[in-house]
Each structure stands twice: as structure tokens, then as C-alpha cells.
Motif scaffolding. Structure first.
Motif, short mmCIF file in Angstrom:
data_model
loop_
_atom_site.label_atom_id
_atom_site.label_comp_id
_atom_site.label_asym_id
_atom_site.label_seq_id
_atom_site.Cartn_x
_atom_site.Cartn_y
_atom_site.Cartn_z
N GLU A 1 0.81 -1.20 0.00
CA GLU A 1 0.00 0.00 0.00
C GLU A 1 0.85 1.27 0.00
O GLU A 1 0.70 2.13 -0.86
CB GLU A 1 -0.94 -0.03 1.23
CG GLU A 1 -1.61 1.26 1.59
CD GLU A 1 -2.45 1.85 0.47
OE1 GLU A 1 -3.04 1.08 -0.31
OE2 GLU A 1 -2.49 3.09 0.37
N THR B 1 4.23 7.39 -1.18
CA THR B 1 3.01 7.36 -2.00
C THR B 1 1.99 6.44 -1.33
O THR B 1 2.34 5.39 -0.79
CB THR B 1 3.34 6.82 -3.41
OG1 THR B 1 4.36 7.66 -3.98
CG2 THR B 1 2.13 6.83 -4.32
N ARG B 2 0.73 6.84 -1.37
CA ARG B 2 -0.36 6.01 -0.84
C ARG B 2 -1.57 6.16 -1.76
O ARG B 2 -1.59 7.01 -2.64
CB ARG B 2 -0.74 6.46 0.56
CG ARG B 2 -1.43 7.82 0.53
CD ARG B 2 -2.29 8.11 1.73
NE ARG B 2 -2.91 9.43 1.57
CZ ARG B 2 -3.22 10.24 2.56
NH1 ARG B 2 -2.95 9.89 3.81
NH2 ARG B 2 -3.80 11.39 2.33
N THR B 3 -2.58 5.34 -1.49
CA THR B 3 -3.83 5.48 -2.23
C THR B 3 -4.77 6.38 -1.43
O THR B 3 -4.98 6.15 -0.24
CB THR B 3 -4.51 4.11 -2.41
OG1 THR B 3 -3.55 3.22 -3.00
CG2 THR B 3 -5.73 4.20 -3.29
N ARG C 1 -3.49 7.23 -6.59
CA ARG C 1 -2.22 7.27 -5.87
C ARG C 1 -1.80 8.73 -5.72
O ARG C 1 -2.00 9.55 -6.63
CB ARG C 1 -1.14 6.48 -6.62
CG ARG C 1 -1.48 5.02 -6.79
CD ARG C 1 -1.41 4.23 -5.48
NE ARG C 1 -0.04 3.87 -5.12
CZ ARG C 1 0.29 3.33 -3.95
NH1 ARG C 1 -0.64 3.11 -3.01
NH2 ARG C 1 1.54 3.01 -3.69
N SER D 1 1.34 11.44 -3.68
CA SER D 1 2.69 11.40 -3.09
C SER D 1 3.01 12.69 -2.33
O SER D 1 2.48 13.75 -2.62
CB SER D 1 3.74 11.26 -4.19
OG SER D 1 3.53 10.10 -4.93
#
Ligand code: FRU
Length: 460
Positions: free
Chosen positions: A369, A384-386, A393, A395
Motif C-alpha cells: 500500500e 506514496t499512498r492510495t 495514488r 505522493s
């Protein structure tokens, strides 16, 4: 954190969370009669930003917190629409809370009152009402008193404010008895382009240097900087005897490079440590409204406590040493196996990465993730994540001042706090995975220089 209550699959352990409802800023941080007190902005009745009280937890070790009765509720003419943020000091065996009474008058206009409440036992507070009048030249956006004592036993207060020209400012007041306060003007000369309101000011004094920490609203995005809805950061400088802050020749720097960090407050404990908590919840309103924990009746948490230091012209933040008590058993130690995917058996982990020399470029992923990438040529590190609302995505990044040699991550079911190069930079963020992932997979691919990776399971 919550006692006797199940808070769903994103329940946090060692972070301070509300038993129900919404938590925002840390307030009134203090060690009083040996016990650590944390108060926090709390909407007890829902997961939105309506009327705020002061929630209250105490601890002997900064890690295990025990809920206390709500400390301040909006029940007086001067705070009827919210007991807003503020601070605590101890004086002559009593605990003094300074906070902002938020009021909507009959025309629905905002009024703000800077109020005092006093306690003998540290649990029950008697409200003394407003101690400061609305200064002229400022709008009613005036709040978040932070009080401290100087070496001559005099008291200073900084107060977040908005000038009538709709620019942010911080006011400074002086007192000898905590009751009568003298207005000394603006803490510092105006700086350009620093937004429309400065919330939660805090002046932290180190030996020979001061840091003025505040949360300006309305900064413009500048490359990797200022990408969240609101920012929190600091200026270093000198605080004069006349109550002026003279900044060094450094720009305003963000304290945290992650997605969720706002309204930090500091205090000094009996060991002389400067300890900081922040709110890990500042978000665009529609993103906040989609936080999955709302289904379980609660939202947001504070950061882990961080010890703050001043070194090489900047603030350094490190997890307090007490967090080591959470480590369970022997850690997994991995050297030279960095292309493997690591299966971990718990959701709470501490991850330590040490390179003998500077790190090479790498990317690794936590729980499939959160992606952490580092480029050794540019020195840029990116997380970075969702986004749980848009599913896209996204960042945040910073370029390090020196090559990367060390990282320390604290991971819970939906939080990551990543300390870089011994606390020179920090990324704090929430992440929510659709399915319940019991294991944590850290897969690490790098080019060349393999770190030693130490992974602890944490138990709260
Ligand atoms: C910061 C803040 C403070 C205010 C409080 C209200 O997040 O807006 O300025 O006192 O939250 O909850």
C-alpha cells in the motif's frame, strides 16, 4: 487506546484516539505532579467538526493512556459554541488551562474569548472566564493561547490571530500572575506570503535558540512544499526580553513531510525533554468525510510523542525512547535479503533501516500500500499512498540535506510515521486498505547498497 470498546479493524494501540467522535488538536500538554496529561479537541457527539470539548488522558510513560472525565465542556456564555485549543501550566500546585471560548452571537458572528480554568487535582476544572480582551486591529479569528514561564518566573503567552487586512499573525502577552495580561503587540515583524490565519502558535526555547512553531493557513504550493490543505512548521530565531521573536535567515520549514500532520504542541517534561504531539488528521473536508473509521464511530488520532531537539540550524524529531518498551521479543534482522518480500505476523511494527554508508536508490512497499522511494542522485525521498476517497495514488516528498543513512518507521493498522536520518525529516500518514491484511509485507528492491533491516513486533 480505547478501553473496553471495539473500534473496528483500524483500531490503534499506542496512539491517542477518541473513544468515540472526532479528535483534533493536542491541547494542554504537561507533566503535572509526575503524571503526563494530554488534552485534545474533541467532538464527543459526532465525527464532524461541530462543538468541541477538551478530552483528557493521562499516562505514566507517554505510551499507555487512561481516559479521564472530559475536562472542559462548552457550557458558559464565553465558550458556548466550543472550548477551542490552548495550553496548560502548573503554578503553586494548581493546573491552569488557557483556552479559547468560541461563541456565535445572535447575528451568527464569531466571537473569541481567551479563558482560564484552574484545577487542584488535575481532573476537575473550575472556569474563571475570559482573561484577555479582543485587541483592536484584528478579526475575531484569534485563538489557541500557549503559555510558558521564563527564568524570572514571569509568564508569556502567544496567541494565533488574523489582522484586519486578512493576513495571519501571532500576538504576545505578558503577565506576572497568570490573571492580568499585558498586550505587547505582534510577536514578530510581518513576513510576506504567510497565509490568512496562523493557528496554534508555540514558542519552544532550547539552549541558545528558540523555535517558533505555528500552523499557517493559506500558503501556496511550492514544489514539494505546502501540498496539504494547511501546514505546520517553524522558524528558528531569538526571543528577546521585550517579547519579540527575531527569526534567523531561514525560511519557514514544514515539521512533517507527510499527508497528515497539523496543530502540533510542545511541552518540557521533568527530564528537560521537549516533547511534541501533533494531530494526524488535517484533510480536505470531503477526504475527511470518507475516512473509513467513521463507520466505527470515531475519527483521527494524535501522532506518537516525539522528542524535539535543535541541531545544525534545524529541529530534529525522534520517537520518545519509551516506545522501545513496546518491542516484543527478538526482532527479525535481515542483511542482504532485501529483494525478498517479508511476511510479518503483527499489524504493529517498528522498522529500522541502517546503511553502513549512504543508501543507494530504492523502493519498498509496506502492506502493498505505502510506497517509499529514494533517489540517491537527487536525494529526494517520496512516500506514496492510495487516497481512500478518490482511489488515486498520491505522493509527498522532500529532498534530504545529506545522503540517506537511516530510517525508523512506526506502523499501525492505518498509520505510518517514518523518521528519516535520525529525525531530520518525518512523514506522517494514514492509509486504509479495503481488505483486512493481517500480515505486513515489506518488499524491498534496491540497487546496490543493502541495509541492515531490523523489524520488531510491537505490543501495546
Ligand atoms: C486547529 C484549530 C484551532 C482551533 C481548533 C478548533 O486545528 O482550528 O485553531 O482552536 O482547531 O477545534
Amino acid at each position: 487506546m480505547a478501553q473496553n470498546k471495539t473500534m473496528g479493524k483500524y483500531e490503534l494501540g499506542y496512539h491517542i484516539t477518541p473513544a468515540k467522535g472526532l479528535l483534533n488538536d493536542p491541547n494542554g500538554l504537561i507533566q503535572f505532579n509526575g503524571v503526563y496529561h494530554v488534552f485534545y479537541q474533541w467532538n464527543q457527539n459526532g465525527t464532524t467538526h461541530t462543538t468541541k470539548s477538551w478530552g483528557h488522558v493521562i499516562s505514566d510513560d507517554l505510551i499507555h493512556w487512561v481516559d479521564q472525565p472530559v475536562a472542559l465542556e462548552p457550557d458558559q456564555w464565553f465558550d458556548k459554541d466550543g472550548c477551542y485549543s490552548g495550553s496548560a501550566v502548573a503554578f503553586e500546585d494548581k493546573l491552569y488551562l488557557f483556552y479559547t471560548g468560541n461563541v456565535r452571537n445572535e447575528k451568527n458572528e464569531r466571537e473569541s474569548y481567551q479563558c482560564l480554568a484552574v484545577s487542584k487535582d488535575g481532573v476537575h476544572f473550575e472556569k474563571k472566564g475570559p482573561v484577555i480582551d479582543q485587541p483592536s486591529g484584528y478579526t475575531a479569528h484569534i485563538r489557541d493561547p500557549k503559555v510558558w514561564q521564563n527564568e524570572n518566573n514571569e509568564w508569556w503567552m502567544v496567541l494565533g490571530a488574523q489582522k484586519e487586512d486578512l493576513t495571519g499573525d501571532t500576538l504576545i502577552y505578558h503577565s506576572t500572575d497568570l490573571i492580568d495580561w499585558t498586550f505587547k503587540g505582534s510577536l514578530m515583524d510581518q513576513i510576506e506570503d504567510m497565509g490568512f490565519m496562523w493557528e496554534c502558535p508555540d514558542l519552544t526555547q532550547f539552549e541558545g535558540k528558540s523555535a517558533f512553531i505555528f500552523s499557517p493557513q493559506g500558503l501556496t504550493v511550492k514544489g514539494d512544499e505546502f501540498n496539504n490543505i494547511y501546514q505546520s512548521g517553524y522558524l528558528t530565531g531569538d526571543f528577546t526580553k521585550a517579547g519579540k521573536f527575531l527569526p534567523d535567515d531561514y525560511p519557514f520549514r514544514e515539521l512533517d513531510r507527510g499527508f497528515e500532520f497539523y496543530a502540533p504542541q510542545t511541552f518540557q517534561d521533568s527530564k528537560g525533554r521537549h516533547i511534541l504531539f501533533g494531530w494526524m488528521g488535517v484533510m480536505e473536508p470531503e477526504v475527511e468525510a470518507a475516512v473509513p473509521t467513521i463507520q466505527d464511530g470515531w475519527i483521527h488520532n494524535l501522532t506518537i510523542p516525539r522528542e524535539l531537539d535543535y541541531a545544525n540550524g534545524q529541529l530534529i524529531q525522534r520517537p520518545v525512547v519509551e516506545l522501545e518498551k513496546l518491542r516484543q521479543g527478538q526482532p527479525q534482522v535481515l542483511i542482504g535479503k532485501t529483494k525478498e518480500s517479508l511476511q510479518l505476523s503483527t499489524l504493529q511494527n517498528e522498522l529500522l533501516f541502517n546503511w553502513k554508508e549512504a543508501a543507494g536508490s530504492f523502493a519498498f512497499q509496506i502492506r502493498n500500500e505505502v510506497l517509499v522511494e529514494y533517489n540517491q542522485d537527487s536525494g529526494r525521498i517520496q512516500v506514496t499512498r492510495t487516497n481512500w476517497l478518490t482511489k488515486k495514488r498520491e505522493s509527498r516528498a522532500v529532498t534530504l540535506k545529506r545522503p540517506l543513512t537511516q530510517m525508523q518507521g512506526f506502523l499501525e493498522s492505518s498509520t505510518l510515521e517514518l523518521f528519516i536520518n535520525d529525525g531530520e525529516e518525518v512523514f506522517s500518514l494514514r492509509y486504509f486498505q479495503g481488505q483486512e491484511v493481517k500480515t505486513v509485507a515489506v518488499s524491498f528492491c534496491e540497487t546496490g547498497k543493502e541495509p541492515e533491516i531490523i523489524i520488531y513486533s510491537l505490543k501495546h
